[in-house]
Design an enzyme around this catalytic site. Structure first.
Site, short mmCIF file in Angstrom:
data_model
loop_
_atom_site.label_atom_id
_atom_site.label_comp_id
_atom_site.label_asym_id
_atom_site.label_seq_id
_atom_site.Cartn_x
_atom_site.Cartn_y
_atom_site.Cartn_z
CB SER A 95 -0.96 -0.03 1.19
OG SER A 95 -1.87 1.04 1.15
CG ASP A 229 -2.78 3.75 -1.86
OD1 ASP A 229 -3.49 3.68 -2.89
OD2 ASP A 229 -2.85 2.91 -0.95
CG ASP A 231 -2.89 -0.86 -2.76
OD1 ASP A 231 -2.69 0.23 -2.19
OD2 ASP A 231 -3.74 -1.68 -2.37
CG ASP A 233 -6.29 0.51 -1.48
OD1 ASP A 233 -5.41 1.38 -1.33
OD2 ASP A 233 -6.45 -0.44 -0.68
#
Length: 456
Positions: A95, A229, A231, A233
């Site tokens: 993340s 960010d 990834d 999400d």
């Protein structure tokens, strides 16, 4: 610290996410959670992600599981593809945390795993490796279907005439976000693309990134700037002045835009949501599994969001041009798009200004190991004298206390100071709330100084 489950999946140092440890957790996952015999696999752009993805593939296939490799794509795109196929999924991502760390995010056929599933996975660790050889397939169109989901729902002219900056950095969804915005009619200017991984925390945006964003917006005459960010999400949105809109404000506006009746959000989110007229607002501990549990409890036209901006759609909604199926996992695309649409041809700041006058800020002290932060937070939790001593440094007095997650102190003047150790990184997080931005920024500065003093 050793890899462990935090607020969203298994996280740890890359050096400790060894092939044996990864394989052990994959075997435990396919044993403990229903995946329909198939595992969809995705990854972010960290240097370590391809190796860990290979470890996951080998371990799952040895258990007789069919693996469908989706390559590098946003976490919500992987979740959507797996849900459509009735399969499980594993996303390789750390993340927003630095590249020396990575992790695994697990999905069963029911969606993102619960805390009970995490316990079941831990209980199933230690199984011997399998000897079968499951099939290996690929799904290179999973991200494209995710993009089309929003273009179909909102229409090809939804953002016509808008000039949007895209801070691409190393976000795995940078090209997908561009395709989505252009598919909705916007003119997109890409900025800051990087082939080196850059950790971007959308909940606690650092001063350097804020300065970059302000400069880009001013120099290019942008209507807004967007990013995500690592990834993709969690969203980042800056208005036409370069001011970053807090993620929980994005959540409030998006909940209204999709016609939600019930809202679930962590205790750290902006409390102004309770003034917006939703039928029910439920607060939870921090982390998407807790938000999902709260959404299941409330049911109906329910949504969830976190202070980082990640939005969870818990019911089948209707966009301006088409249906928008439920996607109850953290997504950055929906809030970015719907806020831009909600602003119409006017400034984004004007739409934000219509929200209740409550300002929240989040920041953190980095490289603070839990063996240092936990005793301090435990003292705050258990000792009124310790809280009083800490608040004296802020010239503040406690009015009430909330221990839902960390130590959340409401002050006698209505402001809030909330201290919490990160669940998946060596960080001590601070959340503050005040009635205006100047007050919130002053409280944040004083709070971070007091935390540094207390820990040293």
């Amino acid at each position: 610290m050793a890899p462990k489950f935090g607020t969203s999946g298994l996280r740890g140092l890359v050096t400790e996410l060894t092939p044996d440890l990864v394989a052990d957790h994959v075997r435990a996952f396919v044993q403990a959670c229903e995946i329909g015999g198939t595992l969809y696999l995705g990854q972010d752009l960290r240097p370590s992600s391809p190796r860990i993805a290979s470890d996951v593939t080998s371990a799952a296939r040895a258990e007789g599981v069919r693996v469908v490799d989706c390559g590098a794509l946003p976490t919500p795109a992987l979740a959507l593809a797996a849900a459509e196929a009735g399969a499980g999924a594993v996303m390789i991502t750390g993340s927003h945390i630095p590249a020396d760390r990575n992790g695994l995010k697990f999905y069963s056929i029911r969606g993102e795993i619960t805390k009970a599933d995490e316990t079941a996975i831990l209980d199933a660790l230690g199984r011997d490796p399998g000897t079968e050889e499951g099939a290996l397939d690929s799904d290179p169109m999973a991200a494209a279907r995710f993009v089309q989901r929003y273009v179909t729902a909102c229409g090809p002219e939804a953002l016509l005439g808008r000039k949007i900056g895209l801070y691409a950095h190393s976000a795995v969804g940078r090209d997908d976000l561009r395709a989505m915005l252009e598919g909705l009619g916007a003119t997109v200017l890409e900025l800051g693309r990087s082939e080196t991984f850059i950790p971007v925390d959308t909940e606690a945006v650092d001063l350097h990134t804020r300065a970059l964003v302000e400069t880009w917006v001013a120099e290019n005459g942008l209507d807004a700037l967007v990013s995500t960010d690592g990834d993709s999400d969690r969203p980042l949105l800056a208005d036409e002045t370069g001011t970053i809109v807090p993620g929980d404000i994005l959540g409030q506006i998006t909940a209204e835009a999709v016609g939600a009746d019930h809202v679930v959000t962590p205790i750290s989110s902006n409390s102004g949501v309770t003034r917006k007229g939703f039928a029910a607002v439920k607060t939870t501990r921090i982390g998407s599994p807790y938000v999902i549990a709260g959404m299941e409890e409330l049911g109906g036209r329910v949504v969830g969001y976190e202070a980082n901006g990640g939005f969870l759609l818990g019911f089948d909604a209707q966009g301006a041009s088409g249906p928008l199926a439920a996607l109850p996992t953290r997504d950055c695309m929906l809030p970015l798009i719907l806020i831009l649409i909600a602003a119409g041809q006017g400034p984004v700041s004007a739409r934000v200004a219509r929200e209740p006058a409550v300002v929240t800020l989040a920041d953190r002290l980095q490289e603070v190991p839990q063996e240092a932060s936990l005793p301090f937070v435990t003292a705050l939790r258990e000792d009124a004298g310790a809280r009083s001593a800490f608040l004296r440094k802020l010239d503040a007095t406690e009015d009430s206390l909330d221990l839902t997650d960390g130590v959340r102190m409401r002050l006698t003047d209505g402001r809030i100071v909330h201290v919490r150790p990160s669940g998946n990184a060596p960080e001590l997080r601070l959340y503050v709330e005040a009635q205006d931005r100047d007050g919130a920024e002053a409280l944040m500065r004083a709070g971070l100084t007091a935390l540094r003093d207390a820990l040293t």
